[in-house]
Design an enzyme around this catalytic site. Sequence first.
Site, PDB file in Angstrom:
ATOM      1  N   ARG A 228       0.847  -1.190   0.000  1.00 50.17           N
ATOM      2  CA  ARG A 228       0.000   0.000   0.000  1.00 50.17           C
ATOM      3  C   ARG A 228       0.880   1.237   0.000  1.00 50.17           C
ATOM      4  NH1 ARG A 228      -3.735  -1.674  -2.227  1.00 50.17           N
ATOM      5  NH2 ARG A 228      -5.047   0.107  -1.646  1.00 50.17           N
ATOM      6  N   HIS A 276       0.650   0.951 -10.218  1.00 47.13           N
ATOM      7  CA  HIS A 276      -0.252   0.081  -9.460  1.00 47.13           C
ATOM      8  C   HIS A 276      -0.817  -1.038 -10.347  1.00 47.13           C
ATOM      9  CE1 HIS A 276      -2.942   0.020  -5.633  1.00 47.13           C
ATOM     10  NE2 HIS A 276      -2.690  -1.200  -6.080  1.00 47.13           N
TER      11      HIS A 276
END
Length: 313
Positions: A228, A276
């Site tokens: 994250r 991502h």
Amino acid sequence: MSIILAAENWDPAPWLERFRRLGPDRPIHNASDHFAPESIHYAAVWKPKPGLLAALPNLKAIFNLGAGVDALLADKTLPDVPIIRIVNPDLTKRMTEWVTLQVLFHMRQMPAYMTQQKEKRWVQLDQPGAHEIRVGIMGMGVLGRDSADILRRIGFQVAGWSRSRHSMGGIEAFAGAAELPAFLARTDILVSLLPLTVETRGILNRDLFGKLARDGKLGAPILINAGRGASQVEADILAALDDGTLGGASLDVFDPEPLRAESLLWSHPKVIITPHVSADSTPDGLVAGVLADIAAFEAGKTLPNQIDKHAGY
């Protein structure tokens, strides 16, 4: 019993098509469509707008379509229904591919060779073998364990660290805050696959980088983060790269996303950036599993892989 698809910033068309093809008898609505809120019993979501799910009075379960649930849990209006974390071989293997690629990329000196190619310089650098490199994986859930297994089989010395101990053959196990320093001290390449919790927010910081191994074959330790974005401190990464505390970094997650255009990470010569995509969710990989879980639930079985809302994963 209808399903609502609420996936912000994703193209809904392939997801809706897949749901309708594999579950033709179960209505599926996009969140932007007109629908009767009381008709919705299941939600397939990725970062849905806060308050959306609370407006569904008959909701029975929420299926999170990505690996992270921190954005979902940030919605304080969430109804008290099970939240299901998607555990899918396709997503897991995608993550393992990305992690393995980055570990090998740094171990085989590829950033330096790419620079030499631009400069037309022929210099053969030292090439350590995988057996000489100590990889440490933070986060030993499904994704971490699969990556650890593949890296071990390639020949790396692999260790895992997590809140609670996870034992795997051939993988050295560390657990809890008390064992974190020992884990870091034996790690040349640090891979973070941690979920975002109160404890992990900002954990990848200057203090942690300073505890990584200084006697490794790569000269300086490497950071790889596909967990994250909020677990890493950008300013600390840049400072550690500039003063040699870190020898390089591969980053797939950021806070906020997309990564700001003015971020110095974009142009740093020791940083590899991907947007991502390490474990990209695809309808082909996930929709069949969601429908199978719903069918099993309606047959009286317990939904698998439920999120612990208090733990944050």
